[in-house]
Write a protein that holds these residues in place. Structure first.
Motif, PDB file in Angstrom:
ATOM      1  N   ALA A 136      -4.779   7.016   0.370  1.00 15.04           N
ATOM      2  CA  ALA A 136      -3.965   5.801   0.282  1.00 15.04           C
ATOM      3  C   ALA A 136      -4.568   4.851  -0.747  1.00 15.04           C
ATOM      4  O   ALA A 136      -5.786   4.896  -1.004  1.00 15.04           O
ATOM      5  N   TYR A 137      -3.712   4.016  -1.318  1.00 16.98           N
ATOM      6  CA  TYR A 137      -4.200   3.010  -2.284  1.00 16.98           C
ATOM      7  C   TYR A 137      -3.519   1.690  -2.013  1.00 16.98           C
ATOM      8  O   TYR A 137      -2.318   1.631  -1.765  1.00 16.98           O
ATOM      9  N   GLN A 138      -4.325   0.648  -2.044  1.00 14.81           N
ATOM     10  CA  GLN A 138      -3.805  -0.698  -1.801  1.00 14.81           C
ATOM     11  C   GLN A 138      -3.717  -1.515  -3.087  1.00 14.81           C
ATOM     12  O   GLN A 138      -4.645  -1.582  -3.867  1.00 14.81           O
ATOM     13  N   PHE A 139      -2.533  -2.115  -3.275  1.00 10.53           N
ATOM     14  CA  PHE A 139      -2.344  -3.016  -4.422  1.00 10.53           C
ATOM     15  C   PHE A 139      -2.607  -4.447  -3.981  1.00 10.53           C
ATOM     16  O   PHE A 139      -2.171  -4.847  -2.904  1.00 10.53           O
ATOM     17  N   ALA A 179       0.838  -1.194   0.000  1.00 14.01           N
ATOM     18  CA  ALA A 179       0.000   0.000   0.000  1.00 14.01           C
ATOM     19  C   ALA A 179       0.874   1.245   0.000  1.00 14.01           C
ATOM     20  O   ALA A 179       1.918   1.277   0.648  1.00 14.01           O
ATOM     21  N   VAL A 180       0.437   2.260  -0.727  1.00 13.32           N
ATOM     22  CA  VAL A 180       1.153   3.532  -0.784  1.00 13.32           C
ATOM     23  C   VAL A 180       0.174   4.656  -0.511  1.00 13.32           C
ATOM     24  O   VAL A 180      -1.042   4.514  -0.711  1.00 13.32           O
ATOM     25  N   GLY A 181       0.691   5.786  -0.035  1.00 11.03           N
ATOM     26  CA  GLY A 181      -0.179   6.913   0.238  1.00 11.03           C
ATOM     27  C   GLY A 181       0.589   8.218   0.198  1.00 11.03           C
ATOM     28  O   GLY A 181       1.815   8.245   0.275  1.00 11.03           O
ATOM     29  N   ALA A 182      -0.148   9.312   0.090  1.00 14.87           N
ATOM     30  CA  ALA A 182       0.443  10.648   0.104  1.00 14.87           C
ATOM     31  C   ALA A 182      -0.574  11.611   0.674  1.00 14.87           C
ATOM     32  O   ALA A 182      -1.792  11.388   0.603  1.00 14.87           O
ATOM     33  N   GLY A 183      -0.066  12.684   1.278  1.00 22.67           N
ATOM     34  CA  GLY A 183      -0.973  13.658   1.865  1.00 22.67           C
ATOM     35  C   GLY A 183      -0.236  14.901   2.304  1.00 22.67           C
ATOM     36  O   GLY A 183       0.883  15.177   1.866  1.00 22.67           O
ATOM     37  N   GLY A 203       3.673  -2.735   3.674  1.00 21.89           N
ATOM     38  CA  GLY A 203       3.429  -3.994   2.998  1.00 21.89           C
ATOM     39  C   GLY A 203       3.697  -5.191   3.888  1.00 21.89           C
ATOM     40  O   GLY A 203       4.063  -5.070   5.056  1.00 21.89           O
ATOM     41  N   ARG A 204       3.498  -6.362   3.315  1.00 17.87           N
ATOM     42  CA  ARG A 204       3.791  -7.607   4.011  1.00 17.87           C
ATOM     43  C   ARG A 204       4.221  -8.637   2.980  1.00 17.87           C
ATOM     44  O   ARG A 204       3.648  -8.732   1.884  1.00 17.87           O
ATOM     45  N   VAL A 205       5.235  -9.424   3.345  1.00 15.86           N
ATOM     46  CA  VAL A 205       5.729 -10.496   2.493  1.00 15.86           C
ATOM     47  C   VAL A 205       5.895 -11.740   3.356  1.00 15.86           C
ATOM     48  O   VAL A 205       6.621 -11.707   4.358  1.00 15.86           O
ATOM     49  N   SER A 206       5.196 -12.813   3.003  1.00 16.67           N
ATOM     50  CA  SER A 206       5.295 -14.090   3.724  1.00 16.67           C
ATOM     51  C   SER A 206       5.059 -13.941   5.222  1.00 16.67           C
ATOM     52  O   SER A 206       5.716 -14.577   6.038  1.00 16.67           O
TER      53      SER A 206
END
Length: 336
Positions: free
Chosen positions: A333-336, A90-94, A117-120
């Motif tokens: 914010a936006y989540q991929f 997830a990324v965001g700006a403000g 983010g999260r990995v494994s």
């Protein structure tokens, strides 16, 4: 309410308001300004400039705890075969409205940036001048989640953008590099429903750059609850305990500084470790997509902090600034 949203609430935790002054953080870092909004269920918390280059254009999150401005949403884990919580980014700006230094009554408007983010099963978070990793892997669907991991923060308080002429005459400080640990626990399904969440965490940071040469410890209590599938509210309370060297570096005034600035000599902040500031904050989120778990999310929050005791008595606060400290932020914010 479907099971997928049940697990979503499990991740609605620690949406705080950096982003870095916490916060800067939080402390610095996860120091101040933590609120429970994290669709990933992670109480995450804060780039760099050299010692010879003041951070005039670097977002200072050292007065913000984690996440109050730009939380990360992520789609829920619906795969029953998955052992660890699903990977996401997830990324965001403000934009942040913050005091020009911790204790100032002047304000700066700063950009804010955020990555999570999260990995494994391993989570990470970066915002402004802070970076944190959670080394305890998160299992899919768990209601009680323990957190523990390293955090590094660049504290840029009074390294630039000082508006008060007397405080500016004291001279700019150099960037401090702080390394520490963040530990805590969150539980889902507490008061209002099986979807609300309460969390407690402690962040400890130690200067490893030889600038203030001291430490900061910040315990924080958070609570948050979804109002619907597209709206969320959270609140938090935190206190910052500072070591002697921290007070001496940022709040004491020696005779040379007094002569240059016209402020009186002050040595009270560096006499002993003390609780120097408390904060309370509120935050909210609204999903433009209609679902907090994915797509674009509008976020915003406000934090009130007050410097206390020896810190409030420092002339840079009592004469040139104010013990009352307000921070406001908003973004997307936006989540991929």
């Amino acid at each position: 309410m479907p099971m997928s949203f049940t697990r979503l609430a499990c991740r609605l935790h620690l949406f705080a308001l950096c982003v870095g002054g916490g916060l800067a953080a939080a402390p610095a870092h996860a120091e101040d300004f933590a609120l429970p909004y994290d669709l990933a269920g992670d109480p995450d918390t804060r780039l760099a400039a050299s010692d010879n280059e003041p951070a005039r254009y670097v977002q200072d999150t050292s007065d913000l705890d984690e996440n109050i401005l730009l939380p990360a949403a992520r789609p829920q884990d619906d795969n029953p075969e998955r052992k660890w919580s699903r990977d996401y980014l997830a990324v965001g700006a403000g934009v942040l409205s913050t005091p020009s230094y911790n204790g100032s009554d002047d304000r700066n408007i700063l950009p804010a940036f955020y990555l999570r983010g999260r990995v494994s099963g391993f989570s990470f978070s970066t915002r402004g001048t802070n970076f944190q990793v959670d080394l305890i892997r998160q299992r899919r669907g768990q209601k009680t989640d323990f957190k523990f991991g390293p955090i590094i923060n660049l504290r840029s308080d009074r390294t630039g953008r000082i508006k008060d002429p007397q405080v500016e005459a004291l001279g700019e400080k150099k960037m401090a590099v702080e390394l520490g640990i963040s530990a805590g626990v969150t539980h889902t399904g507490v008061l209002t429903s099986e979807y609300d969440q309460i969390g407690f965490r402690v962040v400890g940071l130690k200067d490893i750059s030889g600038k203030h040469g001291s430490w900061v410890v910040s315990p924080t209590l958070d609570y948050g609850t979804p109002i619907s599938k597209r709206a969320y509210l959270g609140a938090s309370v935190s206190v910052n305990v500072y070591g002697k060297g921290f007070g001496r570096y940022y709040y004491d005034i020696d005779p040379l500084g007094s002569a240059a600035s016209g402020l009186p000599v002050y040595t009270g902040a560096g006499r002993k470790a003390t609780a120097g500031k408390y904060t309370i904050g509120v935050a909210g989120a609204y999903a433009l997509s209609g679902d907090l778990r994915k797509g674009f999310v509008l976020v915003g929050g406000a934090q009130y902090g007050r410097l206390t005791g020896r810190y409030a008595d420092s002339p840079i606060v009592s004469q040139a600034g104010s013990a009352d400290q307000w921070l406001f932020g908003g973004g997307v914010a936006y989540q991929f």
